[in-house]
Design an enzyme around this catalytic site. Sequence first.
Site, PDB file in Angstrom:
ATOM      1  N   ASN A   1       6.264  -3.395  10.830  1.00  0.00           N
ATOM      2  CA  ASN A   1       5.525  -2.558   9.905  1.00  0.00           C
ATOM      3  C   ASN A   1       5.799  -3.113   8.506  1.00  0.00           C
ATOM      4  O   ASN A   1       6.464  -4.132   8.353  1.00  0.00           O
ATOM      5  CB  ASN A   1       5.980  -1.095  10.043  1.00  0.00           C
ATOM      6  CG  ASN A   1       4.879  -0.125   9.584  1.00  0.00           C
ATOM      7  OD1 ASN A   1       4.323  -0.286   8.501  1.00  0.00           O
ATOM      8  ND2 ASN A   1       4.577   0.871  10.394  1.00  0.00           N
ATOM      9  N   THR A   2       5.322  -2.434   7.506  1.00  0.00           N
ATOM     10  CA  THR A   2       5.395  -3.005   6.151  1.00  0.00           C
ATOM     11  C   THR A   2       6.803  -2.922   5.572  1.00  0.00           C
ATOM     12  O   THR A   2       7.621  -2.117   5.989  1.00  0.00           O
ATOM     13  CB  THR A   2       4.427  -2.286   5.213  1.00  0.00           C
ATOM     14  OG1 THR A   2       4.732  -0.888   5.241  1.00  0.00           O
ATOM     15  CG2 THR A   2       2.993  -2.507   5.652  1.00  0.00           C
TER      16      THR A   2
ATOM     17  N   CYS B   1      12.892 -32.483  -0.454  1.00  0.00           N
ATOM     18  CA  CYS B   1      11.863 -33.384  -0.989  1.00  0.00           C
ATOM     19  C   CYS B   1      10.558 -33.230  -0.211  1.00  0.00           C
ATOM     20  O   CYS B   1       9.469 -33.243  -0.793  1.00  0.00           O
ATOM     21  CB  CYS B   1      12.344 -34.828  -0.980  1.00  0.00           C
ATOM     22  SG  CYS B   1      12.943 -35.401   0.629  1.00  0.00           S
TER      23      CYS B   1
ATOM     24  N   CYS C   1       9.906 -35.035  -5.978  1.00  0.00           N
ATOM     25  CA  CYS C   1      11.014 -35.208  -5.038  1.00  0.00           C
ATOM     26  C   CYS C   1      12.257 -35.639  -5.807  1.00  0.00           C
ATOM     27  O   CYS C   1      13.353 -35.141  -5.564  1.00  0.00           O
ATOM     28  CB  CYS C   1      10.653 -36.239  -3.967  1.00  0.00           C
ATOM     29  SG  CYS C   1      10.151 -37.848  -4.619  1.00  0.00           S
TER      30      CYS C   1
ATOM     31  N   ASN D   1       0.818  -1.208   0.000  1.00  0.00           N
ATOM     32  CA  ASN D   1       0.000   0.000   0.000  1.00  0.00           C
ATOM     33  C   ASN D   1       0.851   1.256   0.000  1.00  0.00           C
ATOM     34  O   ASN D   1       1.988   1.261   0.484  1.00  0.00           O
ATOM     35  CB  ASN D   1      -0.958   0.007   1.203  1.00  0.00           C
ATOM     36  CG  ASN D   1      -0.307   0.603   2.427  1.00  0.00           C
ATOM     37  OD1 ASN D   1      -0.372   1.806   2.651  1.00  0.00           O
ATOM     38  ND2 ASN D   1       0.345  -0.242   3.221  1.00  0.00           N
TER      39      ASN D   1
ATOM     40  N   PHE E   1       6.831   4.508  13.646  1.00  0.00           N
ATOM     41  CA  PHE E   1       8.179   4.721  13.096  1.00  0.00           C
ATOM     42  C   PHE E   1       8.411   3.714  11.968  1.00  0.00           C
ATOM     43  O   PHE E   1       9.536   3.295  11.735  1.00  0.00           O
ATOM     44  CB  PHE E   1       9.245   4.514  14.179  1.00  0.00           C
ATOM     45  CG  PHE E   1       9.194   5.518  15.292  1.00  0.00           C
ATOM     46  CD1 PHE E   1       8.588   6.768  15.120  1.00  0.00           C
ATOM     47  CD2 PHE E   1       9.773   5.228  16.526  1.00  0.00           C
ATOM     48  CE1 PHE E   1       8.553   7.690  16.163  1.00  0.00           C
ATOM     49  CE2 PHE E   1       9.739   6.153  17.563  1.00  0.00           C
ATOM     50  CZ  PHE E   1       9.122   7.382  17.386  1.00  0.00           C
TER      51      PHE E   1
ATOM     52  N   CYS F   1      18.235 -33.048   3.786  1.00  0.00           N
ATOM     53  CA  CYS F   1      18.070 -31.596   3.607  1.00  0.00           C
ATOM     54  C   CYS F   1      16.626 -31.119   3.690  1.00  0.00           C
ATOM     55  O   CYS F   1      16.372 -29.940   3.850  1.00  0.00           O
ATOM     56  CB  CYS F   1      18.693 -31.153   2.289  1.00  0.00           C
ATOM     57  SG  CYS F   1      17.701 -31.536   0.829  1.00  0.00           S
TER      58      CYS F   1
ATOM     59  N   CYS G   1       6.116   3.343   8.721  1.00  0.00           N
ATOM     60  CA  CYS G   1       5.627   3.440   7.344  1.00  0.00           C
ATOM     61  C   CYS G   1       6.756   3.804   6.391  1.00  0.00           C
ATOM     62  O   CYS G   1       7.408   4.829   6.556  1.00  0.00           O
ATOM     63  CB  CYS G   1       4.517   4.486   7.250  1.00  0.00           C
ATOM     64  SG  CYS G   1       2.943   3.765   7.674  1.00  0.00           S
TER      65      CYS G   1
END
Lengths: 437, 451
Positions: A204-205, A388, A353, A77, A137, A385, A139
């Site tokens: 925040n974003t 898969c 996989c 936004n 603090f 790891c 945006c």
Amino acid sequence: MADIRNNFVGIKSPNPFWLASAPPTDKAYNVIRAFKAGWGGVVWKTLGEEGPPVVNVNGPRYGAIWGADRRLLGLNNIELITDRDLFVNLREIKQVKKDWPDRAVVVSLMVPCEEHSWKAILPLVEETEADGIELNFGCPHGMSERGMGSAVGQVPEYIEMVARWCKQYTRMPVIVKLTPNITDIRYPARAAMRGGADAVSLINTITSITSVNLDSFSPEPSIDGKGSHGGYCGPAVKPIALNMVAQIARDRETHGLPISGIGGVTTWRDAAEFLALGAGNVQVCTAAMTYGFKIVQEMIEGLKNWMDEKGHANLDSIIGRATPNVTEWQHLNLNYVAKAHIDQDACIKCGRCHIACEDTSHQAITSMVDGKRHFEVIEEECVGCNLCVNVCPVENCITMDPLAPGELDRRTGKTVSPIYANWTEHPNNPMAKVAAE
Amino acid sequence: MAEGLFKEGIAAARLSPEKYADNFSDLHPPLDHHEALVESDRCYFCYDAPCMQACPTSIDIPLFIRQISTGNPIGSAKTIFDQNILGGMCARVCPTETLCEEVCVREVAEGKPVQIGRLQRYATDVAMAQNKQFYERANNTGKKVAVVGAGPAGLAAAHRLARYGHEVTVLEAREKSGGLNEYGIAAYKSTDNFAQAEVDYVTAIGGISIVNGKALGRDYALSDLTASYDAVFLGLGLTGVNALRAEGEESDGVENAVEFIAELRQARDLSALEVGRRVVVIGGGMTAIDAAVQSKLLGAEEVTICYRRGKEHMNASEFEQDLATSKGVTIRHWMQPKMVVAENGRVAGIELEYTAMAGEKLAGTGKTLRLEADQVFKAIGQSFDPASLNGSGASIAMEAGRIKVDAEGRTSLPKVWAGGDCIFGGDDLTVSGVAQGRDAAESIHLALMGG
């Protein structure tokens, strides 16, 4: 039945689900609808200083990315703080708090980084009898160009300074909302704490461009052919937010500082994860903006059901439960050995996989056995790891099974040691060798 | 479905005009853009995908579906056409439930396969609507190839040969090209004159001239072709219809299902088409289903398919069987025709004998049943009629009544290849004909350019 009543820095609410400072909390009309739907609290959309209100663009304010079937995964936004008159907002806040005394009403604020500006607005907010303030603090768009929002949040010294002013000029609890657009989230959190803030809220974003229109070559959302970065939120940002919450929760300096968790909370499960990592409550925006206020019913009931099922009586018994399990890589147990195992009854033979392992990893899964398509782990090659598991479309078809101490790891030819051993002690670690000498 | 006007015997105009349009509309309406995106996202992009293995033309199904999901239907269509230039018709008529969709891992996992056929139609529709042509002819090789039959095999062969720069003449016995796509498929599977649109799309590459109304064995002999062309491809199809071998078979009202289907496809006005009040279809394949369903859709009151073996032995797929029963067709198993009952030379009923397995063989039990009927369709298979090949000098080798070919589609005669239903080993599917025509064209090209 689990008790989900929330007490966050002394601010009480019937549940830990607050609406974050954003369009859903822009005015009394929305907030009343939210309270009727069951939200525990709101952070009123950010107020600016007295004077002519900010103006917003008159074109699109939001951009998004979607999954299949247009499921909204991430929202961006470029809307600014409230564009309504300060005193209209203050009157409405006062009335709403009076009418809904059991709900949390916190007021988000953003004024210039000068002492007199903060000193001027704080008494006005206090007069509404709101439960607290949240310092915006965070945006990353628009207001930051004017030296506010994330422009403050990116300078720990400013955070500390403003937090201190606020604590000086009001009796209300002060929550500092942090921007994730910074290298190490612990620094602004520590600064807020030094300034005397009662809590931090995050994230925040995130600064973002969601997409580019390939016909006009304009970023989206496009305002007359041009675009500006926006703030990104929604389900896609949750992992980033979880990590930042955990970092603050386990930091030696900020440990114990109350955290209001924000970032992609869409379901009760998301909320429970934030709480487990140390958040005292959660704030929600995108999920409400996608589905409406009713989703809080699912969140409340889902959280209660899970707590009942697991025997957690109240929020205090889940908050921070996962925090001690977050550690540095160097402290992970290198003697923990797991191998993938494919449940052949559950396998639908898509082969994903195999191709993921074959093309991009360790060549540890077959594709053909005795002339038939057959997917099976080659233990001699499997490093455990988990790729898969992640690409398999069938839940629980592939599992990572730990080898028991004493069992043979066919990849290394060694038996699994029962002793915890990490990198700090590993012979290949030059630092470990230095320490040993 | 019994809302037809009551008319005894075989009659036209059993339904109101709007009912015809409704009954014969698209069986599977096309997916719209969003539906295609959602459906394409269900594909797992399998490695060594079973669907691709099951496709007779080996279309790279995971790739074309992924291209749809990324908003690239044109690229998707090219992936399809690379392997199957008749991908548009195959998307409509393939029994996907016994081919790609049967082995889709989603079918295995949840009994709900990715709708590969409908996705293929989506992509090919987008490309064909824009008449997007993906292939250019190579430089003219100076070689001439005759293709006999403008059905799926012949068209696929012609297109591939034209791509390589050969000059192709297609000789087609019927008025229209397309073969069974035009004459042999239920109307609701190929609406809006799609078969002809596809012929135009395929021939738009250039270098293909189709001559209609020219029948092998009637207007020219195979030896004429081998004398004047560098190579010949035979895509003759099947022209013979198997007999019931039941008494009274010659009575009025006993008809070949394939002719009924062809007549229906060519009809400009479906209300002018006659159909019986009580229809019995003998057979268990797709043709039996198509004839039975369309009889019902034309307003027949009672339609019964009689098949001499069990449900599981029917050549018609389960989907087709369900389609028939959902339209009100009754399917009866384990009975074979014994005698057509005629009154004044016209069908009045059919006497059927119950069958059973006697060891390994099917045998009549001696017990019979009589069904009233005023129309009986024969749909017990078609046969290859080799008479058209007479006069070709050396005789062509046959196997089990059809033309014998090797793995590349070569017949026993030099310069002559064959494919589609007329060859031994064909499985009577459009898509198999396409594969055989395409592969024979590759073999012809190699032979022409190698030598």
